[in-house]
Design a protein around this motif. Structure first.
Motif, PDB file in Angstrom:
ATOM      1  N   UNK A 153       0.820  -1.213   0.000  1.00 45.60           N
ATOM      2  CA  UNK A 153       0.000   0.000   0.000  1.00 45.60           C
ATOM      3  C   UNK A 153       0.859   1.271   0.000  1.00 45.60           C
ATOM      4  N   UNK A 154       2.167   1.090   0.162  1.00 45.29           N
ATOM      5  CA  UNK A 154       3.069   2.237   0.166  1.00 45.29           C
ATOM      6  C   UNK A 154       3.121   2.990   1.486  1.00 45.29           C
ATOM      7  N   UNK A 155       2.700   2.319   2.575  1.00 42.31           N
ATOM      8  CA  UNK A 155       2.644   2.990   3.878  1.00 42.31           C
ATOM      9  C   UNK A 155       3.875   2.746   4.735  1.00 42.31           C
ATOM     10  N   UNK A 156       4.567   1.635   4.495  1.00 44.28           N
ATOM     11  CA  UNK A 156       5.771   1.305   5.261  1.00 44.28           C
ATOM     12  C   UNK A 156       6.835   0.739   4.322  1.00 44.28           C
ATOM     13  N   UNK A 157       8.058   0.734   4.820  1.00 40.77           N
ATOM     14  CA  UNK A 157       9.128   0.006   4.156  1.00 40.77           C
ATOM     15  C   UNK A 157       9.603  -1.073   5.113  1.00 40.77           C
ATOM     16  N   UNK A 158      10.080  -2.167   4.540  1.00 40.56           N
ATOM     17  CA  UNK A 158      10.659  -3.268   5.303  1.00 40.56           C
ATOM     18  C   UNK A 158      12.067  -3.478   4.767  1.00 40.56           C
ATOM     19  N   UNK A 159      13.053  -3.432   5.654  1.00 42.38           N
ATOM     20  CA  UNK A 159      14.437  -3.608   5.218  1.00 42.38           C
ATOM     21  C   UNK A 159      15.221  -4.338   6.301  1.00 42.38           C
ATOM     22  N   UNK A 160      16.160  -5.148   5.894  1.00 42.57           N
ATOM     23  CA  UNK A 160      17.033  -5.838   6.844  1.00 42.57           C
ATOM     24  C   UNK A 160      17.920  -4.809   7.545  1.00 42.57           C
ATOM     25  N   UNK A 161      18.114  -5.013   8.826  1.00 37.38           N
ATOM     26  CA  UNK A 161      18.965  -4.135   9.623  1.00 37.38           C
ATOM     27  C   UNK A 161      20.419  -4.292   9.194  1.00 37.38           C
ATOM     28  N   UNK A 162      21.120  -3.172   9.053  1.00 37.05           N
ATOM     29  CA  UNK A 162      22.543  -3.220   8.724  1.00 37.05           C
ATOM     30  C   UNK A 162      23.345  -3.811   9.890  1.00 37.05           C
ATOM     31  N   UNK A 163      22.862  -3.589  11.114  1.00 38.32           N
ATOM     32  CA  UNK A 163      23.561  -4.080  12.298  1.00 38.32           C
ATOM     33  C   UNK A 163      23.320  -5.573  12.547  1.00 38.32           C
ATOM     34  N   UNK A 164      22.139  -6.062  12.145  1.00 32.62           N
ATOM     35  CA  UNK A 164      21.794  -7.464  12.383  1.00 32.62           C
ATOM     36  C   UNK A 164      20.804  -7.891  11.302  1.00 32.62           C
ATOM     37  N   UNK A 165      21.291  -8.623  10.323  1.00 32.95           N
ATOM     38  CA  UNK A 165      20.457  -8.995   9.178  1.00 32.95           C
ATOM     39  C   UNK A 165      19.270  -9.871   9.550  1.00 32.95           C
ATOM     40  N   UNK A 166      19.272 -10.420  10.744  1.00 33.86           N
ATOM     41  CA  UNK A 166      18.118 -11.218  11.185  1.00 33.86           C
ATOM     42  C   UNK A 166      16.923 -10.330  11.517  1.00 33.86           C
ATOM     43  N   UNK A 167      17.195  -9.052  11.748  1.00 31.55           N
ATOM     44  CA  UNK A 167      16.146  -8.102  12.123  1.00 31.55           C
ATOM     45  C   UNK A 167      15.564  -7.424  10.892  1.00 31.55           C
ATOM     46  N   UNK A 168      14.222  -7.353  10.828  1.00 30.21           N
ATOM     47  CA  UNK A 168      13.526  -6.658   9.762  1.00 30.21           C
ATOM     48  C   UNK A 168      13.048  -5.328  10.332  1.00 30.21           C
ATOM     49  N   UNK A 169      13.562  -4.229   9.793  1.00 30.45           N
ATOM     50  CA  UNK A 169      13.243  -2.899  10.296  1.00 30.45           C
ATOM     51  C   UNK A 169      12.079  -2.321   9.494  1.00 30.45           C
ATOM     52  N   UNK A 170      11.096  -1.812  10.224  1.00 31.85           N
ATOM     53  CA  UNK A 170       9.911  -1.219   9.617  1.00 31.85           C
ATOM     54  C   UNK A 170       9.946   0.284   9.821  1.00 31.85           C
ATOM     55  N   UNK A 171       9.725   1.010   8.728  1.00 32.53           N
ATOM     56  CA  UNK A 171       9.677   2.469   8.810  1.00 32.53           C
ATOM     57  C   UNK A 171       8.490   2.981   8.032  1.00 32.53           C
ATOM     58  N   UNK A 172       7.961   4.099   8.474  1.00 32.80           N
ATOM     59  CA  UNK A 172       6.865   4.744   7.764  1.00 32.80           C
ATOM     60  C   UNK A 172       7.391   5.434   6.515  1.00 32.80           C
ATOM     61  N   UNK A 173       6.590   5.395   5.470  1.00 32.85           N
ATOM     62  CA  UNK A 173       6.881   6.190   4.275  1.00 32.85           C
ATOM     63  C   UNK A 173       6.221   7.551   4.470  1.00 32.85           C
ATOM     64  N   UNK A 174       6.437   8.455   3.524  1.00 31.36           N
ATOM     65  CA  UNK A 174       5.757   9.749   3.587  1.00 31.36           C
ATOM     66  C   UNK A 174       4.243   9.548   3.600  1.00 31.36           C
ATOM     67  N   UNK A 175       3.756   8.612   2.775  1.00 35.27           N
ATOM     68  CA  UNK A 175       2.317   8.330   2.729  1.00 35.27           C
ATOM     69  C   UNK A 175       1.835   7.771   4.068  1.00 35.27           C
ATOM     70  N   UNK A 176       2.644   6.931   4.693  1.00 39.08           N
ATOM     71  CA  UNK A 176       2.295   6.378   5.999  1.00 39.08           C
ATOM     72  C   UNK A 176       2.223   7.451   7.067  1.00 39.08           C
ATOM     73  N   UNK A 177       3.172   8.377   7.033  1.00 43.88           N
ATOM     74  CA  UNK A 177       3.138   9.492   7.991  1.00 43.88           C
ATOM     75  C   UNK A 177       1.935  10.394   7.724  1.00 43.88           C
ATOM     76  N   UNK A 178       1.627  10.630   6.468  1.00 45.91           N
ATOM     77  CA  UNK A 178       0.502  11.501   6.114  1.00 45.91           C
ATOM     78  C   UNK A 178      -0.835  10.889   6.538  1.00 45.91           C
ATOM     79  N   UNK A 179      -0.932   9.569   6.480  1.00 45.87           N
ATOM     80  CA  UNK A 179      -2.175   8.895   6.859  1.00 45.87           C
ATOM     81  C   UNK A 179      -2.510   9.126   8.329  1.00 45.87           C
TER      82      UNK A 179
END
Length: 138
Positions: free
Chosen positions: A68-94
């Protein structure tokens, strides 16, 4: 108590449904977004712990929110086992649109805010007791 909780759960979710439909979210997706609006970035594990959801339940929610374009999912640079979730601009606007959701739900329920706060406090205690008893995992 069991019957009342089950019926109340279905009734409250039915109140949320049309309100969240206007935002393009399901109730579980809304809960994930609430967690991220409160504190982003979070790992998928942190979100799972906050919402008491296991990975097989949470993963499809996160994939859909990403689609839906509301979040991004990316592997953590510090620990690839961790999936980091962040809001996109659209997610923040919602978030601005979603700020009216609690008031709409309270209005639809027709129950006083004091009663709902008391109910919330009681449910938090019930959930904590169930967690302590091992009925649910954190």
């Amino acid at each position: 108590m069991c019957f009342a909780l089950a019926v109340a759960n279905r009734a409250v979710l039915a109140v949320y449904r049309p309100i969240l439909d206007r935002l393009g979210l399901t109730h579980p997706q809304y809960l994930v977004m609430l967690a991220l609006w409160e504190r982003s970035p979070l790992t998928s594990k942190e979100v799972g712990q906050l919402l008491q959801l296991d990975s097989p339940t949470l993963s499809p929610l996160l994939k859909r929110l990403e689609a839906l374009g509301l979040i991004t999912r990316a592997r953590s640079a510090a620990d690839e086992r961790q999936l980091v979730l962040e809001l996109t601009d659209a997610g923040r606007a919602l978030r601005a649109e979603a700020e009216s959701v609690p008031g709409q739900v309270v209005d639809a329920l027709g129950v006083g805010l004091d009663e709902l706060q008391d109910l919330h406090a009681a449910l938090v205690r019930v959930n904590a007791a169930a967690l302590k008893a091992g009925a649910i995992r954190n």
